[in-house]
Design a protein around this motif. Structure first.
Motif, PDB file in Angstrom:
ATOM      1  N   HIS A   1       0.842  -1.189   0.000  1.00  0.00           N
ATOM      2  CA  HIS A   1       0.000   0.000   0.000  1.00  0.00           C
ATOM      3  C   HIS A   1       0.885   1.249   0.000  1.00  0.00           C
ATOM      4  O   HIS A   1       1.891   1.281   0.707  1.00  0.00           O
ATOM      5  CB  HIS A   1      -0.880  -0.008   1.265  1.00  0.00           C
ATOM      6  N   VAL A   2       0.518   2.238  -0.800  1.00  0.00           N
ATOM      7  CA  VAL A   2       1.251   3.516  -0.794  1.00  0.00           C
ATOM      8  C   VAL A   2       0.248   4.639  -0.545  1.00  0.00           C
ATOM      9  O   VAL A   2      -0.647   4.867  -1.359  1.00  0.00           O
ATOM     10  CB  VAL A   2       1.971   3.780  -2.139  1.00  0.00           C
ATOM     11  N   TYR A   3       0.381   5.313   0.588  1.00  0.00           N
ATOM     12  CA  TYR A   3      -0.422   6.508   0.846  1.00  0.00           C
ATOM     13  C   TYR A   3       0.325   7.697   0.251  1.00  0.00           C
ATOM     14  O   TYR A   3       1.461   7.977   0.651  1.00  0.00           O
ATOM     15  CB  TYR A   3      -0.585   6.740   2.354  1.00  0.00           C
ATOM     16  N   ALA A   4      -0.317   8.387  -0.715  1.00  0.00           N
ATOM     17  CA  ALA A   4       0.289   9.570  -1.327  1.00  0.00           C
ATOM     18  C   ALA A   4      -0.398  10.796  -0.762  1.00  0.00           C
ATOM     19  O   ALA A   4      -1.573  11.042  -1.042  1.00  0.00           O
ATOM     20  CB  ALA A   4       0.128   9.507  -2.837  1.00  0.00           C
ATOM     21  N   LEU A   5       0.337  11.553   0.061  1.00  0.00           N
ATOM     22  CA  LEU A   5      -0.266  12.695   0.763  1.00  0.00           C
ATOM     23  C   LEU A   5       0.179  14.014   0.189  1.00  0.00           C
ATOM     24  O   LEU A   5       1.366  14.190  -0.111  1.00  0.00           O
ATOM     25  CB  LEU A   5       0.195  12.681   2.218  1.00  0.00           C
TER      26      LEU A   5
END
Ligand SMILES: C[S@@+](CC[C@H](N)C(=O)[O-])C[C@H]1O[C@@H](n2cnc3c(N)ncnc32)[C@H](O)[C@@H]1O
Length: 372
Positions: free
Chosen positions: A58-62
């Protein structure tokens, strides 16, 4: 009450159409493993996409700026629907006259505010979205002045150097002219940057404009003499205003990597929020890797302390962090330094080899939970 899309377009500017941080440095610092959970700062979206190559779960792009989130949405839609040749044409690596029509096909994949924003920016679509940010507009200005100041032959000569020795000799014998140094005084100063919307307040250039241009001149010298030039797609853009070829581009755009990126796109979750606030809502020990960009330069020292204490809390044991400084020295607060441990040798290497070269620090940290 939250801002409506029209208000957001008024308040925010798209600052980056591409990422201007060398993803190889982040990947070396983060050592992403299959199944890892990654938190990254979206910015131009390129590095978020490249991290998929390392097989995270999973990659959270903030990003605090919704327009950077809309950019990543559109890049994801383009990757999902286009083949390699059409992708490079649509985003602006290769020429195209049909980007407006392609956008209408992709728009169905976007959230309503993202579609609305891009419909309000037909100029950006027809130029190619990797060139749509204010920073890219500054790069175009810089490279057009460079062509006048240094001349096409001299630029081509630099780009043809094949070894470090050739680069160093070329820099000293042909490149390091009075006009080259003057160019930095003229363009790399806070007034010119502010006119492109890259305001002093945004970067908090608190060391003044003259030291700003001097320090960037020194960083450019390092890139031109010490970092292999033929594979440096960041430097190519400053010199030419474009990539040198379709094979010297960010890794997510390479034909061989595209099938893997397509297959893993759904692992990206785009979040528009301040990183420090978002992190405070994440479960303890839940994130393996943090790519923090240089966001702390846009925060007060107190907010920086808050960010790092949330990183320390939400990080898994043995988690990894990559962190940058551009101008303003910011870092892990002293009381957390035994938990977020600086990898000094690796950090020195990363800074020396970082192709994006404008940063004063590129640092790698490892998380030691039992050291609380
Ligand atoms: C820190 S800037 C630097 C740009 C960067 N050097 C690059 O090459 O992309 C990157 C992004 O961080 C975002 N940003 C700034 N402060 C933030 C925060 N507290 N939380 C999340 N994103 C933030 C900005 O909107 C911008 O898009």
């Amino acid at each position: 009450m939250s801002a409506q899309p029209e208000d957001q377009v008024q308040i925010f500017k798209l600052l980056f159409g591409a990422s201007w941080e060398d993803p190889s440095s982040d990947r070396r610092a983060l050592r992403i493993r299959p199944g890892d959970c990654v938190m990254t700062v979206t910015s131009g979206g390129c590095n978020t996409l490249e991290f998929l190559l390392d097989d995270p779960a999973h990659v959270y792009a903030l990003d605090i700026n919704p327009l950077q989130s809309y950019l990543l949405e559109l890049k994801c839609a383009a990757i999902r629907h286009l083949d390699h040749r059409d992708l490079l044409a649509f985003i602006g690596v290769s020429p195209s006259e049909t980007r407006g029509g392609v956008f209408e096909v992709l728009a169905g994949d976007l959230t309503a505010p993202a579609a609305q924003y891009w419909r309000s920016r037909p100029d950006a679509i027809s130029r190619g979205i990797i060139k749509a940010g204010n920073y890219e507009s500054f790069i175009r200005l810089f490279s057009s002045f460079l062509r006048v100041f240094q001349g096409k032959r001299r630029i081509d000569g630099l780009l043809q150097c094949e070894t470090a020795q050739q680069q160093q000799a070329y820099f000293e014998d042909h490149w390091n002219t009075l006009r080259w140094r003057l160019l930095f005084k003229l363009l790399a100063n806070k007034w010119v940057l502010a006119r492109r919307g890259l305001s002093v307040d945004y970067f908090k250039f608190d060391d003044g404009s003259s030291s700003f241009s001097e320090s960037f001149l020194r960083r450019a010298r390092h890139a031109m003499r010490e970092i292999p030039i033929q594979t440096n797609y960041f430097l190519a853009q400053y010199l030419l205003g474009r990539y040198t070829s379709e094979s010297i581009v960010p890794a997510y755009l390479l034909e061989a990597n595209l099938p893997v990126i397509k297959q893993r796109l759904d692992r990206i979750e785009i979040v528009t929020a301040p990183a420090q606030e978002w992190l405070s809502q994440q479960p303890a020990s839940s994130i393996d890797c943090f790519s923090l960009s240089n966001i702390c330069e846009l925060m007060s020292p107190e907010e920086t302390d808050r960010l790092f204490s949330e990183v320390a809390r939400s990080a898994a044991d043995s988690g990894r962090i990559c962190f940058r400084n551009l101008i303003v020295p910011r870092g892990v607060p002293e009381p957390l330094q035994h938990q977020l441990v600086l990898q000094e040798d690796l950090s020195r290497e990363l800074l020396a080899q970082d192709r994006s070269f404008v940063y004063s620090r590129v640092q790698a940290f490892v998380v030691k939970k039992d050291a609380v």
